[in-house]
Design an enzyme around this catalytic site. Structure first.
Site, PDB file in Angstrom:
ATOM      1  N   SER A 178      93.712  14.511 142.303  1.00 21.21           N
ATOM      2  CA  SER A 178      92.928  15.456 143.096  1.00 21.21           C
ATOM      3  C   SER A 178      93.412  16.878 142.870  1.00 21.21           C
ATOM      4  O   SER A 178      94.608  17.118 142.706  1.00 21.21           O
ATOM      5  CB  SER A 178      93.050  15.104 144.586  1.00 21.21           C
ATOM      6  OG  SER A 178      92.522  16.136 145.390  1.00 21.21           O
ATOM      7  N   ASN A 204      79.055   8.612 145.312  1.00 21.22           N
ATOM      8  CA  ASN A 204      79.601   8.860 146.645  1.00 21.22           C
ATOM      9  C   ASN A 204      79.241  10.240 147.188  1.00 21.22           C
ATOM     10  O   ASN A 204      79.015  10.404 148.393  1.00 21.22           O
ATOM     11  CB  ASN A 204      81.123   8.674 146.636  1.00 21.22           C
ATOM     12  CG  ASN A 204      81.820   9.453 145.527  1.00 21.22           C
ATOM     13  OD1 ASN A 204      81.200  10.157 144.740  1.00 21.22           O
ATOM     14  ND2 ASN A 204      83.132   9.302 145.448  1.00 21.22           N
ATOM     15  N   SER A 233      82.484   8.927 136.745  1.00 19.16           N
ATOM     16  CA  SER A 233      83.413   9.035 137.867  1.00 19.16           C
ATOM     17  C   SER A 233      84.790   8.509 137.488  1.00 19.16           C
ATOM     18  O   SER A 233      84.949   7.785 136.495  1.00 19.16           O
ATOM     19  CB  SER A 233      82.874   8.255 139.070  1.00 19.16           C
ATOM     20  OG  SER A 233      81.662   8.808 139.523  1.00 19.16           O
ATOM     21  N   CYS A 260      80.432  19.968 142.870  1.00 26.77           N
ATOM     22  CA  CYS A 260      81.685  19.762 143.613  1.00 26.77           C
ATOM     23  C   CYS A 260      82.924  19.899 142.740  1.00 26.77           C
ATOM     24  O   CYS A 260      84.031  19.989 143.275  1.00 26.77           O
ATOM     25  CB  CYS A 260      81.662  18.411 144.326  1.00 26.77           C
ATOM     26  SG  CYS A 260      81.699  16.992 143.217  1.00 26.77           S
TER      27      CYS A 260
END
Length: 338
Positions: A67, A185, A253, A289
């Site tokens: 992340s 998601n 992803s 995002c």
């Protein structure tokens, strides 16, 4: 598959946007806007007197996936409230190797005030929620990404001057959001989030890639009660026509790298580029995002004057602040916020 967890009635977790009432989600976004204003204004006295509510306490970040934005924003938000963020990566703890979810959750939740969990499977989030004695904030799983949705709606209301008072009164903004890409998601939460604000949604995915049926069913209900429309298509030009907001995400992803070439072939023709933006509203905004890859959006759109991606990324900080304030400071109570 169930998307909710059985937890003590006095404890609330943030699992997905669909679990929140329309009013609750709008309050989350409004609270994020409040903290952005406080943070930007650098109101030192207000900060010290009202926001150091977690001084001397710890917020755990259990991340089994890498992340950038989620980690930085969560640690920053925890620090904003005076808490000590504790990052627990997959190499740092025994979870999934020598220790069960149950044992890990019982131990960690006994020592901290909140757990932000970024995991592979939605079932992992539910396992945390089932046995935790503190709030769990879903920081991403394969089914939902609620913090991103809070951030995205904050970005939209700021750029389109949407009044929350008008939204609460049922006054529709007449905006349209077009999603071009994977049924993943991010859009699972974002489509519900937009519809809760009366923003119409058109989702274009390649043939063979469909939205989950439970998300579609919920989206239709939310759209109807908020005077918006919800559309699914495989035609990206159709979805983009007159769109005020164009959005995409990664086509591959995390965890799908083994299938990268096959997925890129499947998504050929789904890049947001000048052909698509030419049919959108002339004042459209582009969102992503991040991280971004070339096949998803052309450079001229991504770095162009209509792009608000870096403002969107910054707003992740205020989304995390809002989640901590409501689910930790206020114990999941959306009333009497100070």
């Amino acid at each position: 598959m169930s998307t909710t967890a059985s937890t003590p009635s006095s404890l609330r977790h943030l699992i997905s946007i669909k679990d929140l009432s329309d009013e609750e989600f709008r309050i989350l976004v409004q609270r994020a806007q409040h903290f952005k204003n406080v943070f930007k204004a650098n109101k030192t006295n207000d900060f010290q007197s009202n926001h150091l509510k977690l001084l001397g306490r710890t917020i755990a970040l259990i991340f089994t996936k890498r992340s950038t934005r989620t980690r930085i924003s969560t640690e920053g938000a925890a620090t904003f409230f005076g808490a000590q963020p504790m990052f627990l990566g997959k190499e740092d703890i025994q979870l999934g190797v020598n220790e069960s979810f149950y044992d890990t959750t019982k131990v960690v939740s006994s020592m901290v005030s909140c757990i932000f969990a970024r995991v592979n499977k939605h079932e992992d989030i539910l396992a945390f929620c089932k046995d935790s004695s503190v709030p769990i904030i879903n920081s991403l799983c394969d089914k939902f990404h609620p913090l991103q949705a809070i951030c995205d709606l904050l970005t939209i209301i700021e750029n389109f001057n949407i009044s929350l008072d008008e939204v609460n009164k049922g006054i529709n903004s007449k905006l349209k959001m077009a999603w071009i890409g994977d049924a993943n998601n991010v859009i699972n939460d974002m489509c519900i989030a937009c519809l809760k604000f009366g923003i119409s949604v058109s989702i274009s995915t390649p043939p063979g890639i469909e939205m989950d049926s439970d998300i579609v069913d919920e989206a239709k209900k939310v759209a109807e009660r908020n005077g918006a429309t919800f559309e699914l298509t495989h035609d990206s030009l159709k979805a983009s026509t007159n769109a005020n907001i164009l959005v995409t995400d990664t086509f591959v992803s995390m965890g799908e790298e083994f299938a990268k070439q096959a997925k890129l072939k499947q998504f050929k023709g789904f890049q947001i580029n000048q052909e698509l933006v030419s049919v959108a509203d002339p004042n459209y905004k582009f969102m992503h995002c991040l991280p971004r890859h070339q096949e998803e959006v052309s450079d001229d759109v991504f770095y162009g004057e209509h792009s608000i991606v870096f403002e969107e990324a910054e707003n992740r900080l205020y989304a995390a602040m809002s989640a901590i304030d409501i689910f930790v400071n206020n114990k999941g109570n959306f009333k009497d916020l100070k």
